[in-house]
Design an enzyme around this catalytic site. Structure first.
Site, PDB file in Angstrom:
ATOM      1  N   HIS A 194     132.574  79.896  85.187  1.00  0.00           N
ATOM      2  CA  HIS A 194     131.570  78.861  85.452  1.00  0.00           C
ATOM      3  C   HIS A 194     130.778  79.342  86.412  1.00  0.00           C
ATOM      4  CE1 HIS A 194     131.135  75.103  84.179  1.00  0.00           C
ATOM      5  NE2 HIS A 194     132.155  74.301  84.784  1.00  0.00           N
ATOM      6  N   PHE A 229     132.276  71.274  94.684  1.00  0.00           N
ATOM      7  CA  PHE A 229     132.475  71.469  93.353  1.00  0.00           C
ATOM      8  C   PHE A 229     131.529  71.157  92.403  1.00  0.00           C
ATOM      9  CE2 PHE A 229     136.712  71.563  95.448  1.00  0.00           C
ATOM     10  CZ  PHE A 229     137.335  72.899  94.802  1.00  0.00           C
TER      11      PHE A 229
END
EC number: 3.1.1.29
Length: 195
Positions: free
Chosen positions: A22, A68
């Protein structure tokens, strides 16, 4: 000549996520900074690590959010607002499930394809999806239910090598993008496949 003024690399923060698929977008921005002998420094007002490059005579900001992934838009919008950067002057580098490791592609606009980082950026830019994307292939686990674990996992060395080669080519194509135009950069990058 390109009008890109901000290049963003999407990631989750912290050492535990640094080597996960990611974070491929951040790997690209780090590599781009390194190739110009620059480093990123934390800048809290932009909720991320930032740097500034002279790319083909143009002033370009780099950003890796420390939020995040699903809150990436907060950092992108903060920097875009501060420097008066329009969505079509932004390039967002991110991991792409629909491309195999060793492949990277450029595009302008489009949806978020389920990518929570892109989803939040589109939202925080006033529901404007018209920014450039660098899609870095990480492959797909084959089953939708396995995607979360897959993107938060580390690629095996064989895949990591392919991803790194695609990122290196994307860095070279970013220089073409800045000196010439998106079409020339796309033509070169889209013809590349790490083997």
């Amino acid at each position: 000549m390109s009008s890109i003024k901000l290049i963003v690399g999407l990631a989750n923060p912290g050492a535990e996520y640094a080597a996960t698929r990611h974070n491929a977008g951040a790997w690209f921005v780090d590599r781009l900074a390194e190739s110009y002998r620059q480093s990123l420094k934390e800048e809290s007002k932009f909720f991320g690590y930032t740097s500034r490059l002279n790319l083909a005579g143009q002033d370009v900001r780099l950003l890796v959010p420390t939020t995040f992934m699903n809150l990436s838009g907060k950092a992108v919008a903060a920097m875009a607002t501060f420097y008066r950067i329009q969505p079509d002057e932004i390039l967002v580098a991110h991991d792409e499930l629909d491309l195999l490791p060793g492949i990277a592609k450029l595009k302008l606009g489009g949806g978020h394809g389920g990518h929570n980082g892109l989803k939040d950026i589109i939202s925080k830019l006033g529901n404007n999806p018209n920014f450039h994307r660098l899609r870095i292939g990480i492959g797909h686990p084959g089953d939708k239910s396995k995607v979360t674990g897959f993107v938060l996992g580390k690629p095996p060395m064989s895949e990591q090598t392919l991803i790194d080669e695609a990122i290196d080519e994307a860095v070279r194509c970013t220089e073409i993008l800045m000196k010439e135009d998106m079409i020339k950069a796309m033509n070169r990058l889209h013809a590349f496949k790490a083997a």
